[in-house]
Design a protein around this motif. Structure first.
Motif, PDB file in Angstrom:
ATOM      1  N   ALA A 236     -53.615  -6.143  29.910  1.00  0.00           N
ATOM      2  CA  ALA A 236     -53.591  -6.012  31.367  1.00  0.00           C
ATOM      3  C   ALA A 236     -53.655  -4.558  31.826  1.00  0.00           C
ATOM      4  CB  ALA A 236     -52.323  -6.660  31.922  1.00  0.00           C
ATOM      5  N   ALA A 237     -53.776  -3.610  30.889  1.00  0.00           N
ATOM      6  CA  ALA A 237     -53.753  -2.197  31.252  1.00  0.00           C
ATOM      7  C   ALA A 237     -55.157  -1.687  31.556  1.00  0.00           C
ATOM      8  CB  ALA A 237     -53.135  -1.383  30.117  1.00  0.00           C
ATOM      9  N   SER A 238     -55.249  -0.778  32.502  1.00  0.00           N
ATOM     10  CA  SER A 238     -56.530  -0.175  32.846  1.00  0.00           C
ATOM     11  C   SER A 238     -56.940   0.851  31.795  1.00  0.00           C
ATOM     12  CB  SER A 238     -56.440   0.506  34.209  1.00  0.00           C
ATOM     13  OG  SER A 238     -55.633   1.675  34.102  1.00  0.00           O
ATOM     14  N   ALA A 239     -58.164   1.351  31.922  1.00  0.00           N
ATOM     15  CA  ALA A 239     -58.637   2.395  31.004  1.00  0.00           C
ATOM     16  C   ALA A 239     -57.794   3.650  31.138  1.00  0.00           C
ATOM     17  CB  ALA A 239     -60.113   2.697  31.291  1.00  0.00           C
ATOM     18  N   GLY A 240     -57.345   3.937  32.365  1.00  0.00           N
ATOM     19  CA  GLY A 240     -56.524   5.123  32.583  1.00  0.00           C
ATOM     20  C   GLY A 240     -55.193   5.038  31.860  1.00  0.00           C
ATOM     21  N   ALA A 241     -54.542   3.884  31.941  1.00  0.00           N
ATOM     22  CA  ALA A 241     -53.263   3.702  31.251  1.00  0.00           C
ATOM     23  C   ALA A 241     -53.455   3.763  29.744  1.00  0.00           C
ATOM     24  CB  ALA A 241     -52.631   2.381  31.668  1.00  0.00           C
ATOM     25  N   ARG A 242     -54.556   3.176  29.259  1.00  0.00           N
ATOM     26  CA  ARG A 242     -54.817   3.238  27.815  1.00  0.00           C
ATOM     27  C   ARG A 242     -55.108   4.669  27.374  1.00  0.00           C
ATOM     28  NH1 ARG A 242     -57.658  -1.577  28.998  1.00  0.00           N
ATOM     29  NH2 ARG A 242     -59.675  -0.506  28.838  1.00  0.00           N
ATOM     30  N   ALA A 243     -55.672   5.486  28.271  1.00  0.00           N
ATOM     31  CA  ALA A 243     -55.917   6.893  27.930  1.00  0.00           C
ATOM     32  C   ALA A 243     -54.604   7.655  27.771  1.00  0.00           C
ATOM     33  CB  ALA A 243     -56.773   7.542  29.016  1.00  0.00           C
ATOM     34  N   VAL A 244     -53.611   7.304  28.579  1.00  0.00           N
ATOM     35  CA  VAL A 244     -52.292   7.930  28.428  1.00  0.00           C
ATOM     36  C   VAL A 244     -51.709   7.576  27.065  1.00  0.00           C
ATOM     37  CG1 VAL A 244     -49.938   8.044  29.321  1.00  0.00           C
ATOM     38  CG2 VAL A 244     -51.867   7.957  30.915  1.00  0.00           C
ATOM     39  N   LEU A 245     -51.812   6.305  26.687  1.00  0.00           N
ATOM     40  CA  LEU A 245     -51.284   5.893  25.385  1.00  0.00           C
ATOM     41  C   LEU A 245     -52.064   6.552  24.249  1.00  0.00           C
ATOM     42  CD1 LEU A 245     -49.296   4.186  23.797  1.00  0.00           C
ATOM     43  CD2 LEU A 245     -50.916   2.278  23.945  1.00  0.00           C
ATOM     44  N   ALA A 246     -53.386   6.670  24.400  1.00  0.00           N
ATOM     45  CA  ALA A 246     -54.192   7.314  23.359  1.00  0.00           C
ATOM     46  C   ALA A 246     -53.761   8.764  23.151  1.00  0.00           C
ATOM     47  CB  ALA A 246     -55.669   7.245  23.724  1.00  0.00           C
ATOM     48  N   LEU A 247     -53.445   9.459  24.234  1.00  0.00           N
ATOM     49  CA  LEU A 247     -52.933  10.823  24.103  1.00  0.00           C
ATOM     50  C   LEU A 247     -51.606  10.826  23.357  1.00  0.00           C
ATOM     51  CD1 LEU A 247     -52.722  13.863  24.733  1.00  0.00           C
ATOM     52  CD2 LEU A 247     -51.764  13.233  26.963  1.00  0.00           C
ATOM     53  N   ARG A 259     -58.330  14.422  24.855  1.00  0.00           N
ATOM     54  CA  ARG A 259     -57.501  13.318  25.328  1.00  0.00           C
ATOM     55  C   ARG A 259     -56.974  13.592  26.733  1.00  0.00           C
ATOM     56  NH1 ARG A 259     -58.615   8.868  22.302  1.00  0.00           N
ATOM     57  NH2 ARG A 259     -58.169   9.201  20.089  1.00  0.00           N
ATOM     58  N   ILE A 260     -56.614  14.838  27.005  1.00  0.00           N
ATOM     59  CA  ILE A 260     -56.131  15.190  28.339  1.00  0.00           C
ATOM     60  C   ILE A 260     -57.244  15.046  29.367  1.00  0.00           C
ATOM     61  CG2 ILE A 260     -55.280  17.104  29.763  1.00  0.00           C
ATOM     62  CD1 ILE A 260     -53.665  18.031  27.340  1.00  0.00           C
ATOM     63  N   ALA A 261     -58.457  15.455  28.978  1.00  0.00           N
ATOM     64  CA  ALA A 261     -59.595  15.352  29.898  1.00  0.00           C
ATOM     65  C   ALA A 261     -59.897  13.903  30.263  1.00  0.00           C
ATOM     66  CB  ALA A 261     -60.832  15.991  29.274  1.00  0.00           C
ATOM     67  N   ALA A 262     -59.503  12.953  29.403  1.00  0.00           N
ATOM     68  CA  ALA A 262     -59.760  11.538  29.665  1.00  0.00           C
ATOM     69  C   ALA A 262     -58.670  10.883  30.500  1.00  0.00           C
ATOM     70  CB  ALA A 262     -59.912  10.790  28.338  1.00  0.00           C
ATOM     71  N   PRO A 264     -56.301   9.858  33.723  1.00  0.00           N
ATOM     72  CA  PRO A 264     -56.620   9.620  35.140  1.00  0.00           C
ATOM     73  C   PRO A 264     -56.449  10.895  35.962  1.00  0.00           C
ATOM     74  CG  PRO A 264     -55.193   7.897  34.285  1.00  0.00           C
ATOM     75  CD  PRO A 264     -55.254   8.950  33.226  1.00  0.00           C
ATOM     76  N   GLY A 265     -57.260  11.027  36.992  1.00  0.00           N
ATOM     77  CA  GLY A 265     -57.261  12.234  37.818  1.00  0.00           C
ATOM     78  C   GLY A 265     -55.906  12.670  38.328  1.00  0.00           C
ATOM     79  N   PRO A 266     -55.089  11.755  38.901  1.00  0.00           N
ATOM     80  CA  PRO A 266     -53.790  12.189  39.421  1.00  0.00           C
ATOM     81  C   PRO A 266     -52.894  12.812  38.353  1.00  0.00           C
ATOM     82  CG  PRO A 266     -54.348  10.022  40.278  1.00  0.00           C
ATOM     83  CD  PRO A 266     -55.370  10.344  39.226  1.00  0.00           C
ATOM     84  N   LEU A 267     -52.958  12.285  37.133  1.00  0.00           N
ATOM     85  CA  LEU A 267     -52.123  12.826  36.068  1.00  0.00           C
ATOM     86  C   LEU A 267     -52.637  14.189  35.612  1.00  0.00           C
ATOM     87  CD1 LEU A 267     -49.726  12.569  34.283  1.00  0.00           C
ATOM     88  CD2 LEU A 267     -50.988  10.985  32.824  1.00  0.00           C
ATOM     89  N   ARG A 268     -53.960  14.325  35.495  1.00  0.00           N
ATOM     90  CA  ARG A 268     -54.531  15.642  35.144  1.00  0.00           C
ATOM     91  C   ARG A 268     -54.168  16.677  36.195  1.00  0.00           C
ATOM     92  NH1 ARG A 268     -59.334  12.949  34.609  1.00  0.00           N
ATOM     93  NH2 ARG A 268     -60.247  14.252  36.251  1.00  0.00           N
ATOM     94  N   THR A 269     -54.234  16.279  37.446  1.00  0.00           N
ATOM     95  CA  THR A 269     -53.900  17.211  38.528  1.00  0.00           C
ATOM     96  C   THR A 269     -52.436  17.638  38.451  1.00  0.00           C
ATOM     97  OG1 THR A 269     -55.579  16.260  39.983  1.00  0.00           O
ATOM     98  CG2 THR A 269     -53.792  17.488  41.038  1.00  0.00           C
ATOM     99  N   ALA A 270     -51.550  16.674  38.180  1.00  0.00           N
ATOM    100  CA  ALA A 270     -50.127  17.002  38.074  1.00  0.00           C
ATOM    101  C   ALA A 270     -49.877  17.982  36.938  1.00  0.00           C
ATOM    102  CB  ALA A 270     -49.315  15.718  37.870  1.00  0.00           C
ATOM    103  N   LEU A 271     -50.543  17.779  35.802  1.00  0.00           N
ATOM    104  CA  LEU A 271     -50.381  18.685  34.665  1.00  0.00           C
ATOM    105  C   LEU A 271     -50.930  20.072  34.984  1.00  0.00           C
ATOM    106  CD1 LEU A 271     -51.339  16.285  31.737  1.00  0.00           C
ATOM    107  CD2 LEU A 271     -49.074  17.209  32.227  1.00  0.00           C
ATOM    108  N   ASP A 272     -52.076  20.118  35.648  1.00  0.00           N
ATOM    109  CA  ASP A 272     -52.673  21.418  36.021  1.00  0.00           C
ATOM    110  C   ASP A 272     -51.759  22.185  36.961  1.00  0.00           C
ATOM    111  OD1 ASP A 272     -54.886  20.955  34.469  1.00  0.00           O
ATOM    112  OD2 ASP A 272     -56.155  20.268  36.119  1.00  0.00           O
ATOM    113  N   ARG A 273     -51.161  21.485  37.908  1.00  0.00           N
ATOM    114  CA  ARG A 273     -50.303  22.165  38.887  1.00  0.00           C
ATOM    115  C   ARG A 273     -49.030  22.707  38.239  1.00  0.00           C
ATOM    116  NH1 ARG A 273     -48.319  18.786  43.138  1.00  0.00           N
ATOM    117  NH2 ARG A 273     -47.833  20.720  44.235  1.00  0.00           N
ATOM    118  N   LEU A 274     -48.575  22.055  37.172  1.00  0.00           N
ATOM    119  CA  LEU A 274     -47.363  22.507  36.487  1.00  0.00           C
ATOM    120  C   LEU A 274     -47.626  23.656  35.523  1.00  0.00           C
ATOM    121  CD1 LEU A 274     -45.301  19.336  35.524  1.00  0.00           C
ATOM    122  CD2 LEU A 274     -44.477  21.326  36.782  1.00  0.00           C
TER     123      LEU A 274
END
Length: 358
Positions: A236-247, A259-262, A264-274
């Protein structure tokens, strides 16, 4: 023999107030020589816009002011490990302001916590003495981002960090693979990251995903892995959620940026801002006292080395055998390094410049 004599001489030179401070921190809420010699600090509610905060007043006259920034903890400013630390700092003459970080209390890593740090610095009482920030672990990111704002920088005389990071990609690389490198190195070093730290990071960042079903699935995965159980199926998980698990399951440090580049956008943005890797740290003119354990299982010591190189003025203390934030049980070399860091902090309290002292 000469080296041992020199070390003992240095230890004796530090062995009064810095040693009592360190022993009190190690004692936590238990008895210590510093507690026996000083009146208990008073804790009161403090007015900080946008968040709740505690102010610890020394039992004697205050000599300096400090904002103590907690790391990821649902208990926030009232964390059982943080309260004794605030009291220890107050016992050596700091007026200590401890704000809650809203995202950190949700166990979420978010640069928006810089707002709470900035508000706390602005809310520090005027005088006495110098003013600074002390930040622990993840909180070093929001603290340094806040310190880069001109109104905040104008109020600061020093910054101290324990177990800080510089680059979120490097921090994640260590968490998921154990791989880390000092500046200029091409070969990977491999440490032993704490497994629960990785899954707590997944828990902390799952909320950045836009679909509530993905958030719930990742939380179940993280909780299962933390408990040593198999992860629930990803049907039931989206590709974005599976990308988090793959990382989280990647073991090759070279593959982590991909893996980080894959993600979801909101999570990449949060990491970049931190991340502090692209922050204008060269504009920070106050002295930074950076302390990092060489046995840190959460953030590698190489991150504080990078941070020290990025800051114009820094004193770096690498502490042999020190875990992430627990100073107890160190051998002689580790205790000596911590005593020297405590000496720098107390020098900053008294208006000296540790970055120019040696």
């Amino acid at each position: 023999m000469r080296r041992a004599v020199l070390a003992l001489t240095l230890l004796a030179a530090c062995a009064h107030e810095p040693a009592r401070l360190l022993a009190d921190i190690e004692a936590g809420a238990g008895p210590s020589a510093l507690k026996a010699a000083t009146p208990a600090p008073r804790r009161e509610d403090a007015a900080v816009p946008g968040t709740e905060a505690d102010l610890y007043r020394p039992g004697t006259s205050a000599r300096a002011r400090i904002v103590l920034v907690p790391g990821l903890s649902e208990a926030g400013r009232r964390d059982a490990r943080l309260v004794p630390l605030a009291e220890s700092l107050a016992r050596v003459g700091f007026l200590v302001l401890v704000p809650d970080l809203p995202a950190a209390r949700r166990l979420s890593a978010d640069a928006s916590d810089a707002e709470a740090v900035a508000a706390a610095v602005q809310a520090l009482p005027e005088g006495p003495g110098p003013a600074g920030i002390a930040a622990i672990s993840y909180a070093a990111g929001p603290a340094l981002l806040a310190a880069l704002r001109p109104p905040v920088a104008a109020r600061l005389d020093f910054i101290a960090t324990l177990g800080a990071y510089h680059d979120t990609t490097a921090m994640l690389t260590y968490l998921v693979t154990g791989g880390h490198r000092a500046p200029g190195e091409t070969a990977w070093r491999f440490g032993r990251p704490r497994p629960e730290a990785l899954w707590l990071f997944v828990l902390a960042n799952a909320a950045a995903l836009p679909d509530a079903r993905d958030v719930a699935w990742l939380r179940r995965v993280a909780e299962a892995r933390l408990a040593g159980r198999p992860a629930p199926p990803p049907a039931a998980a989206s590709a974005g959620a599976r990308a988090v698990l793959a990382l989280a399951e990647e073991r090759d440090p070279e593959a982590v940026p991909r893996r980080i580049a894959a993600l979801p956008g909101p999570l990449r943005t949060a990491l970049d801002r931190l991340s502090l890797a692209d922050a204008a740290l060269g504009g920070l003119r106050v002295c930074a006292i950076l302390v990092h354990g060489t046995a840190d299982p959460v953030i590698p010591w190489t991150e504080s080395v990078r941070l020290a190189r990025a800051l114009p003025r820094a004193r770096l203390h690498l502490v042999p055998e020190l875990d992430h934030v627990d100073p107890r049980g160190l051998a002689f070399a580790g205790r000596l390094a911590l005593l020297q860091a405590a000496e720098d902090l107390l020098a900053a309290r008294d208006g000296a410049d540790p970055c120019g002292a040696r």
